[in-house]
Design a protein around this motif. Sequence first.
Motif, PDB file in Angstrom:
ATOM      1  N   PRO A 154       0.827  -1.210   0.000  1.00  0.00           N
ATOM      2  CA  PRO A 154       0.000   0.000   0.000  1.00  0.00           C
ATOM      3  C   PRO A 154       0.861   1.260   0.000  1.00  0.00           C
ATOM      4  CG  PRO A 154      -0.819  -1.581   1.614  1.00  0.00           C
ATOM      5  CD  PRO A 154       0.496  -2.104   1.133  1.00  0.00           C
ATOM      6  N   SER A 155       0.350   2.297  -0.615  1.00  0.00           N
ATOM      7  CA  SER A 155       1.069   3.563  -0.705  1.00  0.00           C
ATOM      8  C   SER A 155       1.223   4.198   0.680  1.00  0.00           C
ATOM      9  CB  SER A 155       0.311   4.523  -1.619  1.00  0.00           C
ATOM     10  OG  SER A 155       0.864   5.820  -1.554  1.00  0.00           O
ATOM     11  N   LEU A 156       2.321   4.943   0.838  1.00  0.00           N
ATOM     12  CA  LEU A 156       2.552   5.701   2.067  1.00  0.00           C
ATOM     13  C   LEU A 156       1.988   7.119   1.975  1.00  0.00           C
ATOM     14  CD1 LEU A 156       6.312   4.769   2.606  1.00  0.00           C
ATOM     15  CD2 LEU A 156       4.376   3.862   3.903  1.00  0.00           C
ATOM     16  N   ARG A 157       1.247   7.420   0.922  1.00  0.00           N
ATOM     17  CA  ARG A 157       0.808   8.792   0.666  1.00  0.00           C
ATOM     18  C   ARG A 157       0.074   9.405   1.866  1.00  0.00           C
ATOM     19  NH1 ARG A 157       0.133  12.054  -3.662  1.00  0.00           N
ATOM     20  NH2 ARG A 157       0.861  10.413  -5.066  1.00  0.00           N
ATOM     21  N   LYS A 158      -0.810   8.633   2.492  1.00  0.00           N
ATOM     22  CA  LYS A 158      -1.584   9.226   3.595  1.00  0.00           C
ATOM     23  C   LYS A 158      -0.708   9.528   4.809  1.00  0.00           C
ATOM     24  CE  LYS A 158      -3.282   4.743   5.325  1.00  0.00           C
ATOM     25  NZ  LYS A 158      -4.529   3.974   5.625  1.00  0.00           N
ATOM     26  N   TYR A 159       0.492   8.959   4.833  1.00  0.00           N
ATOM     27  CA  TYR A 159       1.434   9.254   5.927  1.00  0.00           C
ATOM     28  C   TYR A 159       2.402  10.371   5.564  1.00  0.00           C
ATOM     29  CZ  TYR A 159      -0.291   4.590   7.085  1.00  0.00           C
ATOM     30  OH  TYR A 159      -1.089   3.503   7.337  1.00  0.00           O
ATOM     31  N   GLY A 160       2.261  10.917   4.338  1.00  0.00           N
ATOM     32  CA  GLY A 160       3.058  12.067   3.949  1.00  0.00           C
ATOM     33  C   GLY A 160       4.247  11.768   3.059  1.00  0.00           C
ATOM     34  N   PHE A 161       4.387  10.506   2.616  1.00  0.00           N
ATOM     35  CA  PHE A 161       5.567  10.132   1.840  1.00  0.00           C
ATOM     36  C   PHE A 161       5.200   9.175   0.711  1.00  0.00           C
ATOM     37  CE2 PHE A 161       7.467  11.442   5.811  1.00  0.00           C
ATOM     38  CZ  PHE A 161       8.668  12.030   5.428  1.00  0.00           C
TER      39      PHE A 161
END
Length: 246
Positions: A154-161
Motif C-alpha cells: 500500500p502507498s505511504l501517501r496518507k502518511y506524507g511520503f
Amino acid sequence: MSTQQYDEIGEAFEGFKALPLTHHAEVPSFLALVGDVRGRSVLDLASGTGFYSREFRRRGAAEVLGIDISGEMVAAARELESREPLGVRYEVGDVSELPALGERFDVALAVQLLNYAEDIDAMERMCRNVHRNLAPGGEFFVLAQRPDYRFDGPSLRKYGFLCEPTGETGETGPRVRVTALLDPPIRIETGCPRRDVYEKCLHAAGFTDLTWVPLEVSEAGLRAFGADFWADLHANPPLEMLRCRA
C-alpha cells in the motif's frame, strides 16, 4: 555521498518532521530507543538541520556535536541555533572520512546516514569512524530504510511520503526515491541496504549487541487518526531502527 540534493533543501528539511510518518512514528520511536541522555555526550551524524541534536540537548545531554556533509544543512542548523541558543555545535564533515575528533562520545546517532553509503566498503568505513569516536561501551543508534520494505505494498501517501524503487541496484541493495509530500514536494534518492550488509559492516567495525527495533506509532498518533489509519504502516513499515554497542 553527493551533497547536492541536500544543499538544495536547506531549512525546508525541517518540514519533514511535521508529516504523519515522522511526527507520530519516526520521532517518538527514535527518541524512545535512545532513551535518557542526561549528562551524556551525543554525536549526531548526518545531523541535517539539527532536529535531533536540539531535541537531545533539550533532554539534558551534556554536549551535542552535529556533523553533516551538506554545508547548507549545517548553515540552516546554525541559524536555528542562533534563534534558540542551546549550546549545540555543528560542523561540516563526511562520515566516511571522519577523523578522530579528540574526544569519545557516549552516544552516536545516525538517522538516514548508512543507507547513503555508495558501496559496502564505504559503509564499513563509516562504521569504523563512528566506532573510534565512541567511548568503550558507547551506544550507536541507527534509523534507515527498512531492508524488507515491499515496494508493491500500500502507498505511504496518507502518511506524507512516497517510497519507490528507481530500478537501479547497487552493491548494498536497491536504490529508492523518497518523496516528502510537502508544498512543494521534496525528492531524495538513497539506498535500501540489505540487512546482512548493515550487520556485516557494523560487526567488522567492532560493534556488538546488534538489535533491530521496529517503529511504533505514538499514543498521540493513535488518538489523532485512529488505529485503522495506521494499519498499512504496521503491515509494511518503510523505516527500521537498530542499536548496537562499541
